[in-house]
Motif scaffolding. Structure first.
Motif: not given
Ligand code: K1U
Ligand code: ZN
Length: 174
Positions: A60-65
């Motif tokens: 899983v990943m989340d690159l949001s600021k």
């Protein structure tokens, strides 16, 4: 949903090669939920199943600021199908090696094939932080840690530090 313990260096389970997911069922969906809770709680921008002791090829990943809406990404059985010859260097961290950061050189751009939670196949092209993070996570499911890409001197130094910390923690437990 459950917050799961993140395995830390030198835990040998981090060196397991994860098994492909054969069927995307309720167990996989529950694993993905736990992985997001654990990644957001850490906090981090990525997590592989093996880091919580589940050696299945799930990332899983989340690159949001920081203050933006979450943009959760799920990669099942991800595979790098192409990598650029051009390399770039980025600082990396790892939730399994807390508070240690080092520059790592990797291909600048990669194409990744994967399944989503519905079992649909996708191919994406990643560059910048996205490319760095997805390569870091695919390394995890192959039993590789980012410290394997740095000098032996630095790797030995950080490994010794974490072995010492694990021994001290065991002594306190006993
Ligand atoms: O796989 C992991 O251990 C997660 C790791 C992912 C990663 C970070 C940087 C470069 C490559 C791969 C992390 O999330 S470390 C923590 C981190 O980078 C971070 C934490 C809070 C806010 C922003 C970043
Ligand atoms: Zn990591």
């Amino acid at each position: 949903m459950a917050l799961r313990e993140i395995l830390k260096l030198p835990d040998k389970r981090l060196r397991l090669v994860s098994e492909p997911v054969k069927r995307i069922d309720a167990g996989i969906r529950a694993l993905v939920e736990d992985m997001f809770e654990t990644m957001y709680g850490a906090p981090g921008i990525g997590l592989a199943g093996v880091q919580i002791g589940v050696a299945k090829r799930v990332v899983v990943m989340d690159l949001s600021k920081k203050d933006d809406a979450h943009r959760p990404l799920v990669f099942i059985n991800p595979e790098i199908t192409w990598e650029s010859k051009e390399q770039s260097t980025h600082e990396e961290g790892c939730l399994s090696i807390p508070e240690y950061y080092e520059e790592v050189e990797r291909p600048n751009e990669v194409k990744v094939n994967y399944l989503d939670l519905e079992g649909k196949t996708h191919e994406i092209t990643a560059n910048g932080l996205f490319a760095t993070c997805v390569q870091h996570e695919i390394d995890h499911i192959n039993g590789v840690l980012f410290i394997d890409h740095i000098s032996k001197l630095k790797r030995d130094r950080v490994t010794k530090k974490f072995i010492k910390a694990a021994k001290a923690a065991k002594k306190v437990e006993a």
